[in-house]
Write a protein that holds these residues in place. Structure first.
Motif, mmCIF file in Angstrom:
data_model
loop_
_atom_site.group_PDB
_atom_site.id
_atom_site.type_symbol
_atom_site.label_atom_id
_atom_site.label_comp_id
_atom_site.label_asym_id
_atom_site.label_seq_id
_atom_site.Cartn_x
_atom_site.Cartn_y
_atom_site.Cartn_z
ATOM 1 N N PRO A 155 10.149 -0.678 -2.621
ATOM 2 C CA PRO A 155 9.238 -0.572 -3.766
ATOM 3 C C PRO A 155 7.874 -0.030 -3.336
ATOM 4 O O PRO A 155 7.342 -0.422 -2.291
ATOM 5 C CB PRO A 155 9.125 -2.018 -4.258
ATOM 6 C CG PRO A 155 10.368 -2.695 -3.774
ATOM 7 C CD PRO A 155 10.694 -2.042 -2.465
ATOM 8 N N ASP A 156 7.320 0.864 -4.144
ATOM 9 C CA ASP A 156 6.018 1.454 -3.829
ATOM 10 C C ASP A 156 4.921 0.412 -3.753
ATOM 11 O O ASP A 156 3.946 0.574 -3.010
ATOM 12 C CB ASP A 156 5.651 2.506 -4.879
ATOM 13 C CG ASP A 156 6.494 3.756 -4.767
ATOM 14 O OD1 ASP A 156 7.145 3.932 -3.717
ATOM 15 O OD2 ASP A 156 6.507 4.567 -5.712
ATOM 16 N N VAL A 157 5.062 -0.658 -4.527
ATOM 17 C CA VAL A 157 4.050 -1.719 -4.525
ATOM 18 C C VAL A 157 3.962 -2.359 -3.146
ATOM 19 O O VAL A 157 2.867 -2.634 -2.640
ATOM 20 C CB VAL A 157 4.387 -2.784 -5.589
ATOM 21 C CG1 VAL A 157 3.425 -3.962 -5.489
ATOM 22 C CG2 VAL A 157 4.320 -2.182 -6.984
ATOM 23 N N ILE A 158 5.121 -2.588 -2.523
ATOM 24 C CA ILE A 158 5.142 -3.191 -1.190
ATOM 25 C C ILE A 158 4.514 -2.252 -0.169
ATOM 26 O O ILE A 158 3.720 -2.664 0.681
ATOM 27 C CB ILE A 158 6.585 -3.552 -0.786
ATOM 28 C CG1 ILE A 158 7.133 -4.646 -1.702
ATOM 29 C CG2 ILE A 158 6.656 -3.982 0.677
ATOM 30 C CD1 ILE A 158 8.574 -5.011 -1.437
ATOM 31 N N GLY A 168 2.348 0.206 -0.757
ATOM 32 C CA GLY A 168 0.916 0.307 -1.031
ATOM 33 C C GLY A 168 0.158 -0.907 -0.549
ATOM 34 O O GLY A 168 -0.910 -0.788 0.074
ATOM 35 N N ALA A 169 0.701 -2.101 -0.820
ATOM 36 C CA ALA A 169 0.050 -3.338 -0.387
ATOM 37 C C ALA A 169 -0.002 -3.423 1.140
ATOM 38 O O ALA A 169 -1.001 -3.876 1.721
ATOM 39 C CB ALA A 169 0.782 -4.549 -0.966
ATOM 40 N N ASP A 214 2.688 10.224 -7.322
ATOM 41 C CA ASP A 214 2.562 8.837 -6.860
ATOM 42 C C ASP A 214 1.383 8.117 -7.514
ATOM 43 O O ASP A 214 0.280 8.655 -7.603
ATOM 44 C CB ASP A 214 2.396 8.795 -5.338
ATOM 45 C CG ASP A 214 2.257 7.374 -4.840
ATOM 46 O OD1 ASP A 214 3.283 6.667 -4.807
ATOM 47 O OD2 ASP A 214 1.129 6.966 -4.516
ATOM 48 N N ALA A 239 1.540 4.045 -7.510
ATOM 49 C CA ALA A 239 1.472 2.694 -6.962
ATOM 50 C C ALA A 239 0.784 2.659 -5.592
ATOM 51 O O ALA A 239 -0.147 1.882 -5.375
ATOM 52 C CB ALA A 239 2.871 2.099 -6.868
ATOM 53 N N VAL A 240 1.244 3.501 -4.667
ATOM 54 C CA VAL A 240 0.655 3.510 -3.321
ATOM 55 C C VAL A 240 -0.798 3.964 -3.382
ATOM 56 O O VAL A 240 -1.684 3.352 -2.771
ATOM 57 C CB VAL A 240 1.469 4.425 -2.378
ATOM 58 C CG1 VAL A 240 0.803 4.513 -1.012
ATOM 59 C CG2 VAL A 240 2.894 3.919 -2.237
ATOM 60 N N PHE A 280 -3.413 1.400 -4.541
ATOM 61 C CA PHE A 280 -3.813 0.394 -3.558
ATOM 62 C C PHE A 280 -4.806 0.933 -2.537
ATOM 63 O O PHE A 280 -5.699 0.210 -2.101
ATOM 64 C CB PHE A 280 -2.574 -0.149 -2.827
ATOM 65 C CG PHE A 280 -1.848 -1.219 -3.578
ATOM 66 C CD1 PHE A 280 -2.237 -2.549 -3.497
ATOM 67 C CD2 PHE A 280 -0.753 -0.911 -4.370
ATOM 68 C CE1 PHE A 280 -1.563 -3.540 -4.189
ATOM 69 C CE2 PHE A 280 -0.070 -1.885 -5.065
ATOM 70 C CZ PHE A 280 -0.468 -3.209 -4.982
ATOM 71 N N TYR A 332 -4.116 6.445 -15.523
ATOM 72 C CA TYR A 332 -3.972 5.002 -15.746
ATOM 73 C C TYR A 332 -5.297 4.392 -16.203
ATOM 74 O O TYR A 332 -5.332 3.589 -17.150
ATOM 75 C CB TYR A 332 -3.488 4.327 -14.464
ATOM 76 C CG TYR A 332 -3.503 2.816 -14.511
ATOM 77 C CD1 TYR A 332 -2.530 2.125 -15.221
ATOM 78 C CD2 TYR A 332 -4.488 2.096 -13.838
ATOM 79 C CE1 TYR A 332 -2.539 0.731 -15.269
ATOM 80 C CE2 TYR A 332 -4.508 0.709 -13.888
ATOM 81 C CZ TYR A 332 -3.534 0.034 -14.603
ATOM 82 O OH TYR A 332 -3.553 -1.332 -14.651
#
Length: 264
Positions: free
Chosen positions: A107-110, A112-113, A199, A201-202, A205, A219
């Motif tokens: 997942p892009d969230v992971i 990015g975080a 992109d 999400a990444v 962050f 966004y």
């Protein structure tokens, strides 16, 4: 009704669900009424507003520069990574390829975080370079996945024949290997370019104050309320993405190897 007809209807229905919201957004980007509740008339006003916005032009420039640089650097690294991967034993090759694929499906969230934690931990300032490094990192596995099948397809006899004709390692690489995998290289480049431009999400962050890209800006604009400028900007980004995907599709369909010449 036959199975083939039912399958075609199902596919049409699925594509309708996927693309209907996009075409709805594009349709209202030409609405002079300023809302998405009723079409009052055709206008280019919202597109003109985009091209007159200096700040938005800088954001577009940021997005293009990040996409081009990350795609170029990740393509170079990914090509040599794929070549190195091809030279390994099968078990090592499968292990590293599995690790490469994990990065693609993660997942892009992971991702990015993880980058945010890393940059914060080492004291790296968020901004242009943090976004660039992040985009390079998630683009490299994509390039490897595009290039490796062409390398697997290439017969080892081509390299052996080149060496028998007196080619050194550099000539084998530049006159045999790279020309053969050129379609894969270009496909990987355009795929990385598309991923970078799209992109969110990444980038969300790792972007810092004073620097942003189109996806993050869209966004931010959407959170402030409905504006047809968002529709116009999203339409432009969608069309650019479609063009890049079509180029990628064309390059991925190419086949054949150019003649090899070792004469100096």
């Amino acid at each position: 009704m036959g199975k083939k007809s039912a399958a075609n209807i199902f596919l049409i229905f699925m594509f309708f669900i996927l693309y209907a919201p996009i075409f709805y957004l594009i349709f209202y980007s030409f609405n002079s009424g300023g809302t998405m509740s009723g079409f009052d008339g055709f206008t280019w006003e919202w597109y003109e507003e985009i091209f007159q916005d200096t700040r938005l032009f800088i954001i577009v420039l940021n997005t293009v520069v990040i996409a081009l640089l990350s795609a170029l650097i990740s393509t170079i690294i990914g090509v040599f990574g794929a070549i190195a991967l091809r030279s390994l034993k099968q078990r090592q090759q499968q292990t590293l390829l599995a690790l490469n694929n994990v990065l693609i499906v993660s997942p892009d969230v992971i991702i990015g975080a993880s980058f945010l934690i890393l940059f914060t931990f080492i004291g790296f300032q968020l901004g242009f370079y943090s976004v660039l490094l992040s985009h390079i990192a998630f683009s490299i596995p994509i390039v490897v996945l595009m290039v490796l099948p062409k390398l697997m397809e290439m017969s080892p006899s081509l390299v052996d024949a080149a060496k028998d004709l007196g080619a050194n390692s550099w000539e084998v690489l530049t006159k045999v290997v790279l020309p053969y995998i050129t379609p894969g290289i270009f496909a990987g480049f355009f795929m990385a370019l598309t991923y970078s431009m799209d992109d969110f999400a990444v980038t969300f962050f790792v972007t810092g104050n004073g620097f942003t890209t189109l996806s993050v800006e869209i966004y931010s604009m959407a959170r402030q309320g409905i504006s047809l400028t968002i529709n116009a900007l999203s339409t432009i980004l969608f069309l650019v993405t479609i063009v890049l995907v079509l180029i990628y599709y064309y390059l991925s369909q190419r086949s054949g190897v150019k003649g090899v010449n070792f004469r100096k």
